[in-house]
Design a protein around this motif. Structure first.
Motif, PDB file in Angstrom:
ATOM      1  N   ASP A  17       0.950  -8.339   3.020  1.00 18.49           N
ATOM      2  CA  ASP A  17       1.692  -7.252   3.661  1.00 18.49           C
ATOM      3  C   ASP A  17       1.830  -6.076   2.701  1.00 18.49           C
ATOM      4  N   PHE A  18       0.741  -5.326   2.552  1.00 23.78           N
ATOM      5  CA  PHE A  18       0.728  -4.154   1.675  1.00 23.78           C
ATOM      6  C   PHE A  18       0.279  -2.949   2.484  1.00 23.78           C
ATOM      7  N   SER A  19       0.691  -1.767   2.027  1.00 26.53           N
ATOM      8  CA  SER A  19       0.316  -0.576   2.787  1.00 26.53           C
ATOM      9  C   SER A  19      -0.890   0.127   2.177  1.00 26.53           C
ATOM     10  N   ASP A  20      -1.346  -0.315   1.007  1.00 28.95           N
ATOM     11  CA  ASP A  20      -2.541   0.350   0.475  1.00 28.95           C
ATOM     12  C   ASP A  20      -3.483  -0.634  -0.203  1.00 28.95           C
ATOM     13  N   ALA A  21      -4.722  -0.211  -0.282  1.00 35.42           N
ATOM     14  CA  ALA A  21      -5.786  -1.078  -0.775  1.00 35.42           C
ATOM     15  C   ALA A  21      -5.536  -1.498  -2.215  1.00 35.42           C
ATOM     16  N   ARG A  22      -5.016  -0.555  -3.017  1.00 33.35           N
ATOM     17  CA  ARG A  22      -4.883  -0.867  -4.441  1.00 33.35           C
ATOM     18  C   ARG A  22      -3.900  -2.037  -4.654  1.00 33.35           C
ATOM     19  N   ARG A  40      -5.265 -19.444   1.588  1.00 30.83           N
ATOM     20  CA  ARG A  40      -5.969 -18.545   2.500  1.00 30.83           C
ATOM     21  C   ARG A  40      -5.160 -17.255   2.550  1.00 30.83           C
ATOM     22  N   VAL A  41      -5.667 -16.221   3.211  1.00 28.45           N
ATOM     23  CA  VAL A  41      -4.919 -14.954   3.247  1.00 28.45           C
ATOM     24  C   VAL A  41      -4.830 -14.430   4.676  1.00 28.45           C
ATOM     25  N   LYS A  42      -3.774 -13.651   4.916  1.00 30.51           N
ATOM     26  CA  LYS A  42      -3.568 -13.059   6.250  1.00 30.51           C
ATOM     27  C   LYS A  42      -3.570 -11.540   6.125  1.00 30.51           C
ATOM     28  N   VAL A  43      -4.371 -10.902   6.973  1.00 29.03           N
ATOM     29  CA  VAL A  43      -4.402  -9.436   7.035  1.00 29.03           C
ATOM     30  C   VAL A  43      -3.795  -9.036   8.377  1.00 29.03           C
ATOM     31  N   THR A  64      -5.119  -1.448   9.748  1.00 30.27           N
ATOM     32  CA  THR A  64      -5.212  -0.087  10.283  1.00 30.27           C
ATOM     33  C   THR A  64      -5.464   0.909   9.164  1.00 30.27           C
ATOM     34  N   ARG A  65      -4.913   0.604   7.989  1.00 33.75           N
ATOM     35  CA  ARG A  65      -5.134   1.536   6.876  1.00 33.75           C
ATOM     36  C   ARG A  65      -6.505   1.383   6.223  1.00 33.75           C
ATOM     37  N   ILE A  66      -6.917   0.126   5.991  1.00 38.16           N
ATOM     38  CA  ILE A  66      -8.151   0.012   5.203  1.00 38.16           C
ATOM     39  C   ILE A  66      -9.267  -0.768   5.886  1.00 38.16           C
ATOM     40  N   GLY A  67      -8.990  -1.342   7.059  1.00 38.79           N
ATOM     41  CA  GLY A  67     -10.040  -1.783   7.952  1.00 38.79           C
ATOM     42  C   GLY A  67     -10.925  -2.947   7.574  1.00 38.79           C
ATOM     43  N   PRO A  68     -12.012  -3.076   8.333  1.00 38.13           N
ATOM     44  CA  PRO A  68     -12.887  -4.247   8.223  1.00 38.13           C
ATOM     45  C   PRO A  68     -13.557  -4.410   6.859  1.00 38.13           C
TER      46      PRO A  68
END
Ligand code: C5P
Length: 241
Positions: free
Chosen positions: A20-25, A40-43, A49-53
C-alpha cells in the motif's frame, strides 16, 4: 474442518504483503527487502493506478506471486476482459465483487483457463459496511448472512475462494468446504499497533481458525526489518516461538 496441523501445512507461503504505497520508489524500496520465497505481494488500486502493469511485470520477473486486488465489478463482458488481461499479465490471484451477480461471476470464471495459474477470488461484503449500510441499499440482512450468501454464490459459479474476515473462516469452510480458499486481512502480530483495523487476529490465530492466506500490510511494510518481521510471523504460524 481439517485439524490445525493440516491447515497450517496446507499452504507453505500464506503471507501476502499488501504493497500500500502511493509511489514506485517507496514500493520498490520495500520490495527490495522482501524475499519471494517467504511471501507473496498484493498490488491494489492506488499503486496500480499510479504505476500500472509494468510494476506488476517487474514483481513477477522477480519471482513474486502477485495478488492483483482491483475488485472488478462491471457488466459480465467487461469483467471477463479485465480478468483475462490480468491472467495474461501473469498474476497469481485476481479478484471481483461477488455482488456483481451470477452472470458476471460465471463470465469471469470462463475468461480464465479452468486449471490455469491464476486464482479467481471474490469480495463478499466490504468490511467497512455494517447492517445499516446494507439496509440503506435495500439489503435487509446482516453482513454475516450476506457474506454467506455471496460466498455460496461464488462457489457455485466456480470461483476459487473469497476475501473474508478471519472470524468468518470457520463457518465458510463448514458451509462450502475446505478447498474453498479464504483470504483474510485484519491481521496483527501480538503487540503490534492496530492502526485503523478494529477487529484483528494474530497470524497464528487466523491460520488456526481456517484462513488460507493472510493479507498483512503495515506490520511488515513499516517494520525496521521487513524480512525479520516476516520470519517472526512465519515462526509464530508454525509454532516455533
Ligand atoms: O496495513 P494492513 O495490514 O491493515 O493492510 C491490510 C490490507 O488489506 C490493505 O491493503 C487493505 O486495503 C486490505 N483489506 C482490509 N480489509 C478488507 C479488505 C481488504 O484491510 N476487508
Amino acid at each position: 474442518m481439517a485439524n490445525d496441523t493440516q491447515v497450517v501445512s496446507r499452504i507453505e507461503k500464506p503471507v501476502i504483503v499488501a504493497l500500500d504505497f502511493s509511489d514506485a520508489r517507496a514500493a520498490s524500496a520495500l520490495v527490495e527487502k522482501l524475499d519471494p520465497a517467504l511471501c507473496r505481494v498484493k498490488v491494489g488500486k492506488e499503486l496500480f493506478t499510479r504505476i500500472g502493469p509494468d510494476f506488476v511485470r517487474e514483481l513477477i520477473s522477480q519471482k513474486f506471486d502477485v495478488f492483483l486486488d482491483l475488485k472488478y465489478h462491471d457488466i459480465p463482458n467487461t469483467v471477463a476482459g479485465a480478468v483475462a488481461a490480468a491472467a495474461e499479465l501473469g498474476v497469481w490471484m485476481v479478484n471481483v465483487h461477488a455482488s456483481g451477480g451470477r452472470a458476471m461471476l460465471e463470465a469471469a470464471r470462463k475468461a480464465l483457463p479452468q486449471n490455469g495459474d491464476t486464482l479467481l477470488i471474490a469480495v463478499t461484503v466490504l468490511t467497512s459496511m455494517g447492517e445499516e449500510d446494507l439496509r440503506e441499499i435495500n439489503i435487509p440482512v446482516s453482513p454475516d448472512e450476506q457474506v454467506k450468501t455471496l460466498a455460496r454464490l461464488s462457489a457455485d459459479c466456480g470461483i476459487d475462494g473469497v476475501v473474508c474476515s478471519a472470524r468468518e473462516t470457520a463457518v465458510l469452510h463448514q458451509e462450502i468446504g475446505d478447498d474453498f480458499i479464504l483470504v483474510t486481512p485484519g491481521i496483527r502480530p501480538a503487540g503490534d499497533s492496530l492502526d485503523d483495523q478494529k477487529r484483528v487476529m494474530t497470524p497464528a490465530e487466523a491460520i488456526k481458525s481456517g484462513s488460507n492466506y493472510l493479507v498483512i500490510g503495515r506490520p511488515v511494510t513499516q517494520a525496521q526489518d521487513p524480512t525479520a518481521k516476516l520470519r517472526m510471523i512465519m515462526d509464530e504460524i508454525n509454532g516455533n516461538n
